[in-house]
Every structure is written in structure tokens, then in C-alpha cells.
Write an enzyme that holds these catalytic residues in place. Structure first.
Site, short mmCIF file in Angstrom:
data_model
loop_
_atom_site.label_atom_id
_atom_site.label_comp_id
_atom_site.label_asym_id
_atom_site.label_seq_id
_atom_site.Cartn_x
_atom_site.Cartn_y
_atom_site.Cartn_z
N GLN A 1 3.09 2.19 14.69
CA GLN A 1 2.19 2.05 13.54
C GLN A 1 2.94 2.03 12.21
O GLN A 1 2.48 2.63 11.22
CB GLN A 1 1.16 3.18 13.53
CG GLN A 1 0.07 3.03 14.58
CD GLN A 1 -1.16 3.83 14.24
OE1 GLN A 1 -1.06 5.01 13.89
NE2 GLN A 1 -2.33 3.22 14.33
N ARG B 1 -20.00 1.40 11.39
CA ARG B 1 -19.50 1.83 12.71
C ARG B 1 -18.56 3.01 12.53
O ARG B 1 -18.03 3.26 11.45
CB ARG B 1 -18.73 0.69 13.38
CG ARG B 1 -19.61 -0.49 13.75
CD ARG B 1 -18.90 -1.43 14.69
NE ARG B 1 -17.79 -2.12 14.06
CZ ARG B 1 -16.65 -2.39 14.67
NH1 ARG B 1 -16.45 -2.01 15.92
NH2 ARG B 1 -15.68 -3.05 14.05
N ILE C 1 -16.34 6.25 12.07
CA ILE C 1 -16.38 7.32 11.07
C ILE C 1 -17.25 6.91 9.88
O ILE C 1 -18.02 7.71 9.35
CB ILE C 1 -14.93 7.63 10.60
CG1 ILE C 1 -14.14 8.30 11.73
CG2 ILE C 1 -14.95 8.52 9.37
CD1 ILE C 1 -12.66 8.52 11.42
N TYR D 1 0.38 0.57 9.80
CA TYR D 1 -0.78 1.45 9.54
C TYR D 1 -0.36 2.71 8.79
O TYR D 1 -0.98 3.12 7.81
CB TYR D 1 -1.42 1.79 10.88
CG TYR D 1 -2.68 2.61 10.83
CD1 TYR D 1 -3.93 1.99 10.69
CD2 TYR D 1 -2.65 3.99 10.97
CE1 TYR D 1 -5.09 2.75 10.68
CE2 TYR D 1 -3.81 4.75 10.96
CZ TYR D 1 -5.02 4.12 10.82
OH TYR D 1 -6.19 4.86 10.82
N1 CAA Z 1 6.38 7.89 21.54
C1 CAA Z 1 7.51 7.47 22.14
N2 CAA Z 1 7.57 6.38 22.92
C2 CAA Z 1 6.42 5.71 23.11
C3 CAA Z 1 5.22 6.09 22.52
C4 CAA Z 1 5.22 7.24 21.71
N3 CAA Z 1 4.11 7.67 21.12
N4 CAA Z 1 4.27 5.21 22.89
C5 CAA Z 1 4.85 4.31 23.67
N5 CAA Z 1 6.17 4.63 23.83
C6 CAA Z 1 7.18 3.93 24.60
C7 CAA Z 1 6.70 3.60 26.00
O1 CAA Z 1 6.93 4.67 26.87
C8 CAA Z 1 7.56 2.40 26.34
O2 CAA Z 1 8.86 2.82 26.66
P1 CAA Z 1 9.75 2.07 27.76
O3 CAA Z 1 10.03 0.71 27.19
O4 CAA Z 1 10.99 2.90 27.85
O5 CAA Z 1 8.93 2.02 28.99
C9 CAA Z 1 7.60 1.70 25.00
O6 CAA Z 1 7.41 2.67 23.99
C10 CAA Z 1 6.43 0.73 24.87
O7 CAA Z 1 6.99 -0.46 24.91
P2 CAA Z 1 6.11 -1.70 25.29
O8 CAA Z 1 6.97 -2.88 25.04
O9 CAA Z 1 5.49 -1.55 26.62
O10 CAA Z 1 4.96 -1.60 24.18
P3 CAA Z 1 3.79 -2.60 23.93
O11 CAA Z 1 4.28 -3.77 23.18
O12 CAA Z 1 3.05 -2.86 25.20
O13 CAA Z 1 2.92 -1.72 22.96
C11 CAA Z 1 1.62 0.16 22.30
C12 CAA Z 1 2.21 -0.62 23.45
C13 CAA Z 1 0.93 -0.76 21.30
C14 CAA Z 1 2.73 0.90 21.59
C15 CAA Z 1 0.64 1.14 22.95
O14 CAA Z 1 1.38 2.08 23.69
C16 CAA Z 1 -0.24 1.87 21.95
O15 CAA Z 1 -1.26 1.36 21.53
N6 CAA Z 1 0.13 3.07 21.56
C17 CAA Z 1 -0.69 3.91 20.72
C18 CAA Z 1 -0.32 3.84 19.28
C19 CAA Z 1 -1.23 4.78 18.53
O16 CAA Z 1 -1.19 5.99 18.70
N7 CAA Z 1 -2.10 4.24 17.68
C20 CAA Z 1 -3.08 5.03 17.02
C21 CAA Z 1 -4.38 4.31 17.07
S1 CAA Z 1 -5.73 5.32 16.53
C22 CAA Z 1 -5.61 5.34 14.88
O17 CAA Z 1 -4.78 4.72 14.27
C23 CAA Z 1 -6.59 6.20 14.14
C24 CAA Z 1 -5.94 7.24 13.36
O18 CAA Z 1 -5.86 7.12 12.13
C25 CAA Z 1 -5.45 8.47 14.01
#
Ligand code: CAA
Length: 240
Positions: free
Chosen positions: A144, A12, A14, A147
């Protein structure tokens, strides 16, 4: 001479693009998968590439699986350690279980995948080890800690193994994909994904095939003097 390649997590995302590209380039290819039987069966039907089921986090399963692949298609010349998972959570919410699952799969999984093929590569004086790291191992990423630690750790593995394998004709390199249009990235909440894309100067997600072409180059005989390197393919999101 037909070379053989093993791609972990190769049915699946990449990994599937890498497997198909290596097959197109004339390699005999085998892939592993962890759990999605349906996707693996569909991949094998489409490509004719055999998919083996084992958990890369388990050393004994990996060693036994690799022995089976080698019995079926021959000694492995190219190994692509691609299998990886995310268990994203802000650090204050991250559980020890989320930490260990990601470490065991993404970091220990690389050890478990490469260690069993390494002695054969040393004996035959040829090998290509290619580890799929991530832009998030280079720059870190909110939510992360687990990760990013594994993907940064992968780069340490690559730089160390490169030195150990060089005299035996084995190269070890990393590819650091940026955000690529796969299920893993599509699982990120849409709003967050949009905000990430807005930070990519290319203005788009990458395609799995764009990573596969990097891997194919590193796997080729032309890349013999490239060892311990990292190819970043991220649309100018980050410069290591
Ligand atoms: N930078 C700064 N703040 C961030 C942020 C970021 N990138 N992402 C989320 N936040 C903040 C939100 O705004 C929120 O702030 P407030 O509390 O002030 O509203 C807070 O962080 C999130 O808190 P929550 O308690 O709501 O978070 P949650 O427990 O629901 O978790 C999450 C949410 C898991 C962080 C979700 O936002 C998420 O999945 N984010 C993406 C993370 C990401 O980029 N992962 C990459 C996946 S792809 C990959 O890994 C492949 C690769 O190699 C590139």
C-alpha cells in the site's frame, strides 16, 4: 439550529454508517458516491438521504456538486472527506496508474471536497472538517505505498488546515480507522485478512458504527477546542 453535513463516499461502508449517525444526531445530510448507482439508490430509499454522483478526484465536478447540495439543503457546516479507494500491489508491481488513481481520489479528493466549502465556513465562522485517514497512513502497509502515502498526507492536510481555520471557528480533525468490517477489507485475500486480525489485540475487525461515533463527536459543538487531532480507532493494533 439544524446543521448540514456532506459525507463523500457516504452510501456504503464506513461512510454510510457516518451518514446515518449524523442523521440520527439531527443533521441534514447529503452523501456523494462515485459509481455504484444501485447501492446509492438503496441507501437513499432506506435513509431518505439524497445521494449525489460525482468524482471527488475532479475539482470542477466537486465544486459544481457542492454548489448543488448547498442549493438543495443549505450551506454545509460539516464536511466528512471519507471517499477512498485501494489499488494494492507490492511496490515492484505497482503501476503508475495505480499510484495516480489512489493519489487523485484519496488525497487530491480531500482538497477538492474541502476547498469549495471552506470560504463559506470562514464567512459563517463555523465549520467542521473531518478527514477519514487510516491506521495504514500511520504505520505503513505492505502493498500500500500509494494508499499509505495518501492517508499520511491526509494527516498533513488536517494539521495545516486546523491552524488556518482555528480563528474562524472551523475545526479540522482526522479519524484513523483500523481494519473495519467493510467491503474494502473483505476484498483482502482471506488468509491475509486472518493474519491481519491475529495482529489486532482486540481480536476482531472494527464495526463501521464505531468509526461513525468518533466522527459524530468531532462534528458536535462539544468538540470546538479539538482541532488538528487524530482519533485512532483500531483495537490497539497501533499507537500513533
Ligand atoms: N507482509 C510481508 N509479506 C507479505 C505481506 C505482508 N503483509 N503480504 C504479502 N506478503 C508477501 C507474500 O507472502 C508473498 O511472498 P512470497 O513471494 O515470498 O510468497 C508476497 O508478499 C506477495 O507477492 P505476490 O506477488 O503473490 O503478490 P500479489 O501481486 O499477488 O499481491 C497482495 C498480493 C495485493 C499484496 C495481497 O496479498 C493483498 O491484498 N494484501 C493485503 C494488503 C492490505 O493489507 N491492504 C489493506 C486493505 S484494507 C484498507 O486499506 C483499509 C484500511 O484503511 C485499513
Amino acid at each position: 439550529m439544524t446543521r448540514t453535513a456532506l459525507v463523500t463516499g457516504g452510501s456504503r461502508g464506513i461512510g454510510a454508517a457516518i451518514s446515518k449517525k449524523l442523521q440520527d444526531d439531527g443533521f441534514k445530510v447529503a452523501v456523494t458516491y462515485a459509481g455504484n448507482d444501485e447501492a446509492a439508490a438503496a441507501f437513499s430509499r432506506e435513509t431518505g438521504i439524497e445521494a449525489y454522483k460525482w468524482n471527488v478526484a475532479d475539482y470542477d465536478e466537486s465544486a459544481a456538486g457542492i454548489a448543488q447540495v448547498e442549493a438543495d439543503i443549505g450551506p454545509i457546516d460539516v464536511v466528512v472527506a471519507n471517499a477512498g479507494i485501494t489499488r494494492d500491489a507490492p511496490f515492484h508491481k505497482m503501476t503508475p496508474e495505480q499510484w495516480h488513481q489512489v493519489i487523485d481520489t484519496n488525497l487530491t479528493g480531500v482538497f477538492n471536497t474541502v476547498h469549495p466549502v471552506w470560504p463559506g465556513m470562514r464567512e459563517r465562522k463555523f465549520g467542521r472538517v473531518i478527514v477519514i485517514s487510516s491506521v495504514n497512513g500511520q504505520k505503513g502497509q505492505f502493498a500500500q505505498v500509494n494508499y499509505a502515502a495518501t492517508k499520511a498526507g491526509d494527516l498533513g492536510i488536517v494539521k495545516s488546515l486546523a491552524q488556518e481555520g482555528a480563528r474562524a471557528g472551523i475545526t479540522t480533525n482526522a479519524v484513523c480507522p483500523g481494519y473495519i468490517a467493510t467491503e474494502m477489507v473483505m476484498a483482502v485475500p482471506e488468509k491475509v485478512r486472518e493474519s491481519i486480525i491475529s495482529q489486532i489485540p482486540a481480536g476482531r475487525l472494527g464495526e463501521p458504527e464505531e468509526i461513525a461515533r468518533c466522527v459524530a463527536f468531532l462534528a458536535s459543538d462539544d468538540a470546538q477546542f479539538i482541532n488538528g487531532s487524530t482519533i485512532s480507532a483500531n483495537g490497539a493494533q497501533f499507537f500513533a
